[in-house]
Design an enzyme around this catalytic site. Structure first.
Site, PDB file in Angstrom:
ATOM      1  N   HIS A 256      92.145 -16.441 -43.292  1.00 36.12           N
ATOM      2  CA  HIS A 256      93.224 -15.603 -42.759  1.00 36.12           C
ATOM      3  C   HIS A 256      93.370 -15.904 -41.276  1.00 36.12           C
ATOM      4  CE1 HIS A 256      95.811 -12.321 -41.802  1.00 36.12           C
ATOM      5  NE2 HIS A 256      94.872 -11.580 -41.242  1.00 36.12           N
TER       6      HIS A 256
ATOM      7  N   ASP B 263     103.326 -32.113 -49.633  1.00 33.61           N
ATOM      8  CA  ASP B 263     101.964 -32.606 -49.833  1.00 33.61           C
ATOM      9  C   ASP B 263     100.988 -31.471 -50.152  1.00 33.61           C
ATOM     10  OD1 ASP B 263     102.497 -35.294 -49.481  1.00 33.61           O
ATOM     11  OD2 ASP B 263     102.038 -35.280 -47.347  1.00 33.61           O
TER      12      ASP B 263
ATOM     13  N   HIS C 223     102.831  -9.246 -41.564  1.00 39.15           N
ATOM     14  CA  HIS C 223     101.437  -9.453 -41.169  1.00 39.15           C
ATOM     15  C   HIS C 223     101.229 -10.912 -40.760  1.00 39.15           C
ATOM     16  CE1 HIS C 223      96.942  -8.510 -42.286  1.00 39.15           C
ATOM     17  NE2 HIS C 223      97.064  -9.085 -41.108  1.00 39.15           N
TER      18      HIS C 223
ATOM     19  N   TYR D 241      96.416 -40.326 -54.493  1.00 43.37           N
ATOM     20  CA  TYR D 241      96.229 -40.403 -53.045  1.00 43.37           C
ATOM     21  C   TYR D 241      94.740 -40.339 -52.694  1.00 43.37           C
ATOM     22  CZ  TYR D 241      96.548 -39.127 -48.095  1.00 43.37           C
ATOM     23  OH  TYR D 241      96.401 -39.086 -46.731  1.00 43.37           O
TER      24      TYR D 241
END
Length: 237
Positions: free
Chosen positions: A96, A121, A170, A228
């Site tokens: 967070h 991506d 938030h 990838y």
């Protein structure tokens, strides 16, 4: 030595990387790492300065919300992390932040539109935003209810196809198979948000990325056909 030493180290490394990446100010933000076999997770202590924090300061919490190890109070956002770790069984950690550009979209209650391949991506579409929380949700178990509105926002969507969300009014939460990956996604979300703002300044009516290009970039990094990067044998040798 504690049986949780490695878990604490993993959480510590993720937390101290947040200011290095410019994702937080002051003591805002937190990261958690889960040990599903033991049914616990490690998280940053509440309000402790990142420059003063140590591995031993990490707090171990179980899925019932009880502190298992540690002398400091866990992050005030611990119930949100616990809710996400319980709901999204595929993930190994949560981050967070209050990174500026992503938080601006969150405060505006706007998803981040998918305009280009950098975004594709990491996300299989827009970075979603939750609904606003009700007065009752805010006034009761606020942090737990924050987790609930995130889970509600996702419905049946795969949380690894959309490894982050903006909580309305938030800020962003991100996740991944490991907490290190959750940090990487947090960096990407801030970069994507910044580029989206600049793109909209240049072209206010810019359409979203073409579906074929979105699918190409997302699927070359995710899912059974991903190609990838290097194979495990190459990365371990």
């Amino acid at each position: 030595m504690s049986v949780y030493t490695e878990l604490k180290r993993e959480a510590y490394e993720a937390n101290v990387s947040l200011p290095r990446h410019g994702l937080i100010n002051l003591t805002f933000g937190n990261a958690s790492a889960v040990d599903r076999a033991r049914g616990v997770f490690a998280i940053k202590p509440s309000g402790v300065d990142y420059t003063a924090m140590t591995v031993e300061d990490m707090v171990i919490v179980d899925f019932d919300g009880k502190r298992v190890e540690g002398t400091l109070n866990p992050s005030s956002d611990t119930p949100t992390h616990r809710r996400l770790l319980m709901a999204f069984e595929e993930i190994g950690g949560v981050v967070h932040t209050h990174s500026s550009h992503a938080t601006a979209f969150a405060q505006a209650g706007m998803p981040i539109p998918i305009f280009g391949t950098t975004h594709a991506d990491y996300f299989n579409g827009d970075i979603p935003v939750t609904r606003k929380m009700t007065a009752e949700e805010i006034g009761t178990a606020y942090e737990w209810e924050t987790g609930n509105v995130i889970v509600e926002c996702f419905g049946n969507a795969d949380p690894l196809d959309f490894p982050g969300v903006l909580v309305n009014r938030h800020a962003p939460f991100t996740w991944g198979k490991t907490v290190a990956k959750a940090v990487e996604v947090a960096v990407a979300v801030e970069c994507i948000a910044h580029m989206a703002m600049m793109s909209l300044q240049l072209a206010p009516k810019l359409p979203q990325i073409e579906p074929e290009l979105l699918a190409k970039h997302f699927k070359r990094k995710h899912g059974p056909g991903a190609y990838y990067g290097q194979s495990d044998s190459k990365t371990k040798s």
